[in-house]
Design an enzyme around this catalytic site. Sequence first.
Site, PDB file in Angstrom:
ATOM      1  N   ARG A 110       0.832  -1.211   0.000  1.00  0.00           N
ATOM      2  CA  ARG A 110       0.000   0.000   0.000  1.00  0.00           C
ATOM      3  C   ARG A 110       0.867   1.262   0.000  1.00  0.00           C
ATOM      4  NH1 ARG A 110      -0.594   4.527   3.018  1.00  0.00           N
ATOM      5  NH2 ARG A 110      -0.407   3.285   4.920  1.00  0.00           N
ATOM      6  N   ASP A 111       1.412   1.608   1.139  1.00  0.00           N
ATOM      7  CA  ASP A 111       2.241   2.822   1.224  1.00  0.00           C
ATOM      8  C   ASP A 111       3.383   2.730   0.212  1.00  0.00           C
ATOM      9  OD1 ASP A 111       3.938   4.938   2.122  1.00  0.00           O
ATOM     10  OD2 ASP A 111       3.112   4.773   4.125  1.00  0.00           O
ATOM     11  N   HIS A 163       4.113   4.131  12.657  1.00  0.00           N
ATOM     12  CA  HIS A 163       4.302   4.034  11.202  1.00  0.00           C
ATOM     13  C   HIS A 163       5.400   5.038  10.867  1.00  0.00           C
ATOM     14  CE1 HIS A 163       2.817   3.809   6.948  1.00  0.00           C
ATOM     15  NE2 HIS A 163       3.342   5.009   6.920  1.00  0.00           N
ATOM     16  N   HIS A 210       8.790   6.651   8.590  1.00  0.00           N
ATOM     17  CA  HIS A 210       9.515   6.845   7.332  1.00  0.00           C
ATOM     18  C   HIS A 210      10.948   7.255   7.661  1.00  0.00           C
ATOM     19  CE1 HIS A 210       6.307   6.647   4.153  1.00  0.00           C
ATOM     20  NE2 HIS A 210       5.573   6.630   5.250  1.00  0.00           N
ATOM     21  N   CYS A 268       3.951   9.526   0.728  1.00  0.00           N
ATOM     22  CA  CYS A 268       2.592  10.012   0.498  1.00  0.00           C
ATOM     23  C   CYS A 268       2.597  10.969  -0.687  1.00  0.00           C
ATOM     24  CB  CYS A 268       2.086  10.721   1.749  1.00  0.00           C
ATOM     25  SG  CYS A 268       0.489  11.515   1.506  1.00  0.00           S
ATOM     26  N   ASN A 315       9.303   4.238   3.637  1.00  0.00           N
ATOM     27  CA  ASN A 315       9.084   3.677   4.968  1.00  0.00           C
ATOM     28  C   ASN A 315      10.381   3.057   5.496  1.00  0.00           C
ATOM     29  OD1 ASN A 315       5.930   3.341   5.655  1.00  0.00           O
ATOM     30  ND2 ASN A 315       6.239   3.209   3.436  1.00  0.00           N
TER      31      ASN A 315
HETATM   32  N1  COA Z   1     -13.437   5.066  -3.608  1.00  0.00           N
HETATM   33  C1  COA Z   1     -13.963   5.225  -4.840  1.00  0.00           C
HETATM   34  N2  COA Z   1     -14.610   6.316  -5.247  1.00  0.00           N
HETATM   35  C2  COA Z   1     -14.743   7.320  -4.341  1.00  0.00           C
HETATM   36  C3  COA Z   1     -14.211   7.221  -3.059  1.00  0.00           C
HETATM   37  C4  COA Z   1     -13.531   6.047  -2.689  1.00  0.00           C
HETATM   38  N3  COA Z   1     -12.993   5.899  -1.489  1.00  0.00           N
HETATM   39  N4  COA Z   1     -14.476   8.358  -2.400  1.00  0.00           N
HETATM   40  C5  COA Z   1     -15.149   9.148  -3.244  1.00  0.00           C
HETATM   41  N5  COA Z   1     -15.309   8.516  -4.428  1.00  0.00           N
HETATM   42  C6  COA Z   1     -15.964   9.046  -5.618  1.00  0.00           C
HETATM   43  C7  COA Z   1     -17.322   9.625  -5.305  1.00  0.00           C
HETATM   44  O1  COA Z   1     -18.312   8.629  -5.389  1.00  0.00           O
HETATM   45  C8  COA Z   1     -17.461  10.671  -6.372  1.00  0.00           C
HETATM   46  O2  COA Z   1     -17.777  10.042  -7.601  1.00  0.00           O
HETATM   47  P1  COA Z   1     -18.650  10.775  -8.723  1.00  0.00           P
HETATM   48  O3  COA Z   1     -17.827  11.944  -9.163  1.00  0.00           O
HETATM   49  O4  COA Z   1     -18.796   9.724  -9.764  1.00  0.00           O
HETATM   50  O5  COA Z   1     -19.904  11.170  -8.036  1.00  0.00           O
HETATM   51  C9  COA Z   1     -16.049  11.217  -6.518  1.00  0.00           C
HETATM   52  O6  COA Z   1     -15.187  10.157  -6.083  1.00  0.00           O
HETATM   53  C10 COA Z   1     -15.798  12.468  -5.701  1.00  0.00           C
HETATM   54  O7  COA Z   1     -16.199  12.217  -4.340  1.00  0.00           O
HETATM   55  P2  COA Z   1     -15.820  13.211  -3.156  1.00  0.00           P
HETATM   56  O8  COA Z   1     -16.417  12.708  -1.899  1.00  0.00           O
HETATM   57  O9  COA Z   1     -16.167  14.631  -3.572  1.00  0.00           O
HETATM   58  O10 COA Z   1     -14.269  13.023  -3.059  1.00  0.00           O
HETATM   59  P3  COA Z   1     -13.126  14.117  -3.184  1.00  0.00           P
HETATM   60  O11 COA Z   1     -12.898  14.442  -4.605  1.00  0.00           O
HETATM   61  O12 COA Z   1     -13.401  15.231  -2.233  1.00  0.00           O
HETATM   62  O13 COA Z   1     -11.847  13.285  -2.670  1.00  0.00           O
HETATM   63  C11 COA Z   1     -10.947  11.599  -1.215  1.00  0.00           C
HETATM   64  C12 COA Z   1     -11.782  12.858  -1.328  1.00  0.00           C
HETATM   65  C13 COA Z   1     -10.780  11.296   0.244  1.00  0.00           C
HETATM   66  C14 COA Z   1     -11.670  10.473  -1.908  1.00  0.00           C
HETATM   67  C15 COA Z   1      -9.575  11.826  -1.919  1.00  0.00           C
HETATM   68  O14 COA Z   1      -9.036  13.032  -1.479  1.00  0.00           O
HETATM   69  C16 COA Z   1      -8.607  10.679  -1.621  1.00  0.00           C
HETATM   70  O15 COA Z   1      -8.731   9.603  -2.160  1.00  0.00           O
HETATM   71  N6  COA Z   1      -7.587  10.904  -0.756  1.00  0.00           N
HETATM   72  C17 COA Z   1      -6.658   9.872  -0.359  1.00  0.00           C
HETATM   73  C18 COA Z   1      -5.284  10.204  -0.868  1.00  0.00           C
HETATM   74  C19 COA Z   1      -4.299   9.125  -0.486  1.00  0.00           C
HETATM   75  O16 COA Z   1      -4.423   7.978  -0.863  1.00  0.00           O
HETATM   76  N7  COA Z   1      -3.258   9.513   0.278  1.00  0.00           N
HETATM   77  C20 COA Z   1      -2.217   8.635   0.665  1.00  0.00           C
HETATM   78  C21 COA Z   1      -2.551   7.768   1.808  1.00  0.00           C
HETATM   79  S1  COA Z   1      -2.577   8.601   3.354  1.00  0.00           S
HETATM   80 ZN    ZN Z   2       3.467   6.216   5.236  1.00  0.00          ZN
END
Ligand code: COA
Ligand code: ZN
Length: 312
Positions: free
Chosen positions: A15-16, A213, A215, A246, A255
């Site tokens: 994952r990470d 966790h 790094h 990240c 990590n």
């Molecule tokens: N899996 C799949 N689709 C998702 C989802 C998820 N977990 N969360 C939201 N979506 C979809 C929604 O259904 C929506 O779809 P649509 O446009 O077809 O309606 C779209 O994505 C936007 O949803 P929204 O709630 O507005 O999300 P956002 O654009 O504000 O993004 C996160 C928020 C949290 C989903 C995004 O910022 C994210 O994935 N962050 C994680 C980043 C990461 O992995 N960091 C490293 C690890 S710490």
């Molecule tokens: Zn990490």
Amino acid sequence: MANAPDVHICEAGPRDGLQNLDIFLPTEAKCALIDAIVAAGVREIDAGSFVPPKVVPQFADVEIVMAHALARKEAATIGALVPNFKGAERAIAAGVDAIYFVISASETHNQANVRRTIGEQLEGFRAVRAAIDARPVGNRPHLVGGISTAFGCSLEGRIGEGAVRRLAAAYAEAGADEIGLADTVGYATPPLIKQIVQGVRSDLGVAMSLRLHLHDTLGMGLANVVAGLEAGIHRFDAAVSGLGGCPFAPGARGNIVTEDLVFMLEEMGLSTGINLDRLMATRAILSAHIPARHLTGHLHEAGIPKALRRAA
Ligand code: COA
Ligand code: ZN
């Protein structure tokens, strides 16, 4: 599972380790990596992220990878990172054993990472808790409240101890089964590890399970593990070949290297349950797809374990 080892290691490479790579590791290679990690005796694997594929394309195949990993759940706890309720729904539908939720202690990093305030993200966590609690007892994933940037943030700098302790307390109050203190960008130092762990422990008591966790940005990763052990932590995340970082935290390096961590712990007389030679074999799977500049690890570079064993 066999007797619990002295130190529990969660392998976060799948994952990470992969989330920040601009190379898509083919699904079969991800599955082979998980198989090799299980074969090495690792008891917990952070096997992917339930994030939108447009945010992190690496996890477009997470449902397939998770199904593969979960077929090995007798040997290892299979977990996934979840950034919101939608991700939790997908993770629960996949049947994961553990959910790693993320909220940053840094408001700026939280916005960059999940596009929400810390308060909004806590609301999301409560909804995830409720969704888990609505499931039958015995079929509820373990819920870890991860605190990203707990030891510093490349966007905000040092993070006040109070912010981390408040977030940990909020997680505990909202029903976290465990709290993960994450040094997302690798700014922790041994005294800071002790200070934050002791602060959180004094608020939440010893009954709340804690994990670290880490790094290795500043080269202090293993020193921070020792500080964590001295502060009473026995649960650590690490990634094979030191992959990781990240996408929304500039400057983070990989990590802590699982292979080096296992070697150090075993040298300290602490069991991990992990076979180091088998763990080292994960390198070949990664090397076939990922350029050498992304892969680190002192043992891999020095080839020490075999030589040391011959001398023993
Ligand atoms: N899996 C799949 N689709 C998702 C989802 C998820 N977990 N969360 C939201 N979506 C979809 C929604 O259904 C929506 O779809 P649509 O446009 O077809 O309606 C779209 O994505 C936007 O949803 P929204 O709630 O507005 O999300 P956002 O654009 O504000 O993004 C996160 C928020 C949290 C989903 C995004 O910022 C994210 O994935 N962050 C994680 C980043 C990461 O992995 N960091 C490293 C690890 S710490
Ligand atoms: Zn990490």
